[in-house]
Design a protein around this motif. Structure first.
Motif, PDB file in Angstrom:
ATOM      1  N   SER A  72       0.794  -1.233   0.000  1.00 17.88           N
ATOM      2  CA  SER A  72       0.000   0.000   0.000  1.00 17.88           C
ATOM      3  C   SER A  72       0.827   1.284   0.000  1.00 17.88           C
ATOM      4  O   SER A  72       0.263   2.372   0.021  1.00 17.88           O
ATOM      5  N   ARG A  73       2.155   1.170  -0.027  1.00 23.53           N
ATOM      6  CA  ARG A  73       2.971   2.386  -0.106  1.00 23.53           C
ATOM      7  C   ARG A  73       2.807   2.995  -1.491  1.00 23.53           C
ATOM      8  O   ARG A  73       2.891   2.314  -2.501  1.00 23.53           O
ATOM      9  N   LYS A  74       2.568   4.293  -1.506  1.00 24.31           N
ATOM     10  CA  LYS A  74       2.468   5.010  -2.774  1.00 24.31           C
ATOM     11  C   LYS A  74       3.823   5.624  -3.092  1.00 24.31           C
ATOM     12  O   LYS A  74       4.489   6.168  -2.211  1.00 24.31           O
ATOM     13  N   ILE A  75       4.202   5.503  -4.344  1.00 31.96           N
ATOM     14  CA  ILE A  75       5.462   6.074  -4.815  1.00 31.96           C
ATOM     15  C   ILE A  75       5.115   7.015  -5.960  1.00 31.96           C
ATOM     16  O   ILE A  75       4.459   6.617  -6.926  1.00 31.96           O
ATOM     17  N   VAL A  76       5.532   8.250  -5.824  1.00 32.81           N
ATOM     18  CA  VAL A  76       5.236   9.253  -6.838  1.00 32.81           C
ATOM     19  C   VAL A  76       6.520   9.572  -7.598  1.00 32.81           C
ATOM     20  O   VAL A  76       7.482  10.078  -7.026  1.00 32.81           O
ATOM     21  N   ALA A  77       6.495   9.227  -8.871  1.00 27.60           N
ATOM     22  CA  ALA A  77       7.667   9.462  -9.723  1.00 27.60           C
ATOM     23  C   ALA A  77       7.647  10.889 -10.260  1.00 27.60           C
ATOM     24  O   ALA A  77       6.567  11.468 -10.447  1.00 27.60           O
ATOM     25  N   PRO A  78       8.812  11.456 -10.517  1.00 25.77           N
ATOM     26  CA  PRO A  78       8.858  12.788 -11.138  1.00 25.77           C
ATOM     27  C   PRO A  78       8.125  12.766 -12.482  1.00 25.77           C
ATOM     28  O   PRO A  78       8.172  11.779 -13.208  1.00 25.77           O
ATOM     29  N   LYS A  79       7.469  13.849 -12.794  1.00 31.79           N
ATOM     30  CA  LYS A  79       6.670  13.914 -14.025  1.00 31.79           C
ATOM     31  C   LYS A  79       7.519  13.932 -15.298  1.00 31.79           C
ATOM     32  O   LYS A  79       7.029  13.622 -16.363  1.00 31.79           O
ATOM     33  N   ASN A  80       8.786  14.285 -15.179  1.00 27.61           N
ATOM     34  CA  ASN A  80       9.619  14.423 -16.382  1.00 27.61           C
ATOM     35  C   ASN A  80      10.275  13.125 -16.843  1.00 27.61           C
ATOM     36  O   ASN A  80      11.036  13.131 -17.799  1.00 27.61           O
ATOM     37  N   LEU A  81       9.986  11.998 -16.191  1.00 23.79           N
ATOM     38  CA  LEU A  81      10.585  10.732 -16.622  1.00 23.79           C
ATOM     39  C   LEU A  81       9.858  10.198 -17.857  1.00 23.79           C
ATOM     40  O   LEU A  81       8.634  10.249 -17.932  1.00 23.79           O
ATOM     41  N   PRO A  82      10.611   9.650 -18.827  1.00 21.27           N
ATOM     42  CA  PRO A  82      10.002   9.134 -20.065  1.00 21.27           C
ATOM     43  C   PRO A  82       9.457   7.717 -19.852  1.00 21.27           C
ATOM     44  O   PRO A  82      10.005   6.748 -20.369  1.00 21.27           O
ATOM     45  N   VAL A  83       8.365   7.587 -19.090  1.00 20.24           N
ATOM     46  CA  VAL A  83       7.888   6.269 -18.680  1.00 20.24           C
ATOM     47  C   VAL A  83       6.386   6.109 -18.841  1.00 20.24           C
ATOM     48  O   VAL A  83       5.646   7.080 -18.978  1.00 20.24           O
ATOM     49  N   ARG A  84       5.963   4.852 -18.796  1.00 22.01           N
ATOM     50  CA  ARG A  84       4.567   4.454 -18.774  1.00 22.01           C
ATOM     51  C   ARG A  84       4.493   3.299 -17.772  1.00 22.01           C
ATOM     52  O   ARG A  84       4.638   2.133 -18.145  1.00 22.01           O
ATOM     53  N   PRO A  85       4.312   3.594 -16.479  1.00 16.79           N
ATOM     54  CA  PRO A  85       4.334   2.516 -15.484  1.00 16.79           C
ATOM     55  C   PRO A  85       3.221   1.493 -15.706  1.00 16.79           C
ATOM     56  O   PRO A  85       2.124   1.830 -16.147  1.00 16.79           O
ATOM     57  N   THR A  86       3.519   0.245 -15.392  1.00 16.33           N
ATOM     58  CA  THR A  86       2.530  -0.829 -15.447  1.00 16.33           C
ATOM     59  C   THR A  86       1.391  -0.487 -14.500  1.00 16.33           C
ATOM     60  O   THR A  86       1.620  -0.081 -13.365  1.00 16.33           O
ATOM     61  N   THR A  87       0.161  -0.631 -14.963  1.00 15.33           N
ATOM     62  CA  THR A  87      -0.993  -0.301 -14.116  1.00 15.33           C
ATOM     63  C   THR A  87      -1.063  -1.241 -12.922  1.00 15.33           C
ATOM     64  O   THR A  87      -0.592  -2.385 -12.972  1.00 15.33           O
ATOM     65  N   ASP A  88      -1.671  -0.774 -11.847  1.00 18.55           N
ATOM     66  CA  ASP A  88      -1.812  -1.600 -10.652  1.00 18.55           C
ATOM     67  C   ASP A  88      -2.582  -2.881 -10.953  1.00 18.55           C
ATOM     68  O   ASP A  88      -2.229  -3.951 -10.464  1.00 18.55           O
ATOM     69  N   MET A  89      -3.641  -2.784 -11.767  1.00 16.28           N
ATOM     70  CA  MET A  89      -4.443  -3.969 -12.095  1.00 16.28           C
ATOM     71  C   MET A  89      -3.597  -5.012 -12.832  1.00 16.28           C
ATOM     72  O   MET A  89      -3.612  -6.200 -12.497  1.00 16.28           O
ATOM     73  N   ALA A  90      -2.843  -4.563 -13.827  1.00 16.80           N
ATOM     74  CA  ALA A  90      -2.012  -5.489 -14.598  1.00 16.80           C
ATOM     75  C   ALA A  90      -0.907  -6.076 -13.719  1.00 16.80           C
ATOM     76  O   ALA A  90      -0.614  -7.266 -13.776  1.00 16.80           O
ATOM     77  N   LYS A  91      -0.300  -5.229 -12.892  1.00 15.81           N
ATOM     78  CA  LYS A  91       0.781  -5.680 -12.010  1.00 15.81           C
ATOM     79  C   LYS A  91       0.270  -6.720 -11.017  1.00 15.81           C
ATOM     80  O   LYS A  91       0.912  -7.741 -10.789  1.00 15.81           O
TER      81      LYS A  91
END
Length: 179
Positions: free
Chosen positions: A10-29
């Motif tokens: 349940s820990r939330k991690i907030v990545a910087p907005k300037n990273l060139p990423v598309r994180p895996t969704t929680d549902m898919a993960k």
């Protein structure tokens, strides 16, 4: 993004907005880790996370007890962020700043799971190069698994060593195993 299960559940991690990423969704993960949970003891495996981005998948493995995690990404900002989070939570994540294909060509690191989350817009020949290099260089340990995350619009079922795929919304995971 949040960690689904384990020590940091349940820990939330907030990545910087300037990273060139598309994180895996929680549902898919969550779905992916349900599959892996039926096959592996997380505290007894090693993981190679390719195109690691924010480190989302690496954090989930670390939270579940995996002690040998290597995250590879070519973006300095991504590597810096993963290192910051790994240090903050005392996670055993080793980062390598490298082009993934150059890394795969030279690596002798063998792991139980190789997870790759390349850009969805990759041409098919780039996707095909991932299993080719992983199996050619014998990077999976016995009974190991290569997982490639991609768009549902990309079909990898014709590639060598392909085993099966699972779809979750717009995300798809293709699984590859040594024959």
């Amino acid at each position: 993004m949040r960690i689904i299960s384990g020590l940091y559940k349940s820990r939330k991690i907030v990545a910087p907005k300037n990273l060139p990423v598309r994180p895996t969704t929680d549902m898919a993960k969550e779905s992916l880790f349900n599959i892996l949970n039926n096959r592996f003891y997380f505290d007894a495996i090693s993981v190679l996370d390719l195109f690691a981005g924010t480190g989302n998948i690496s954090y989930e493995f670390a939270s579940r007890g995996t002690q040998q995690i290597t995250s590879v990404d070519q973006d300095y900002g991504c590597i810096k962020f993963i290192n910051q989070i790994a240090e903050k939570f005392n996670m055993p994540i080793n980062t390598i700043k490298s082009d993934v294909f150059k890394f795969l060509e030279k690596s002798t690191l063998q792991t139980h799971i190789v997870f790759a989350d390349p850009p969805y817009a990759f041409p098919e020949e780039q996707f095909a190069k991932i299993p080719e290099l992983v199996f050619q260089n014998n990077l999976l340990l016995e009974d190991g698994l290569l997982i490639i995350e991609h768009s549902k619009h990309t079909d990898l079922s014709h590639l060598s060593q392909f085993s099966y795929s699972k779809s979750y919304g717009g995300n798809m995971f293709s699984f590859f195993e040594a024959n």
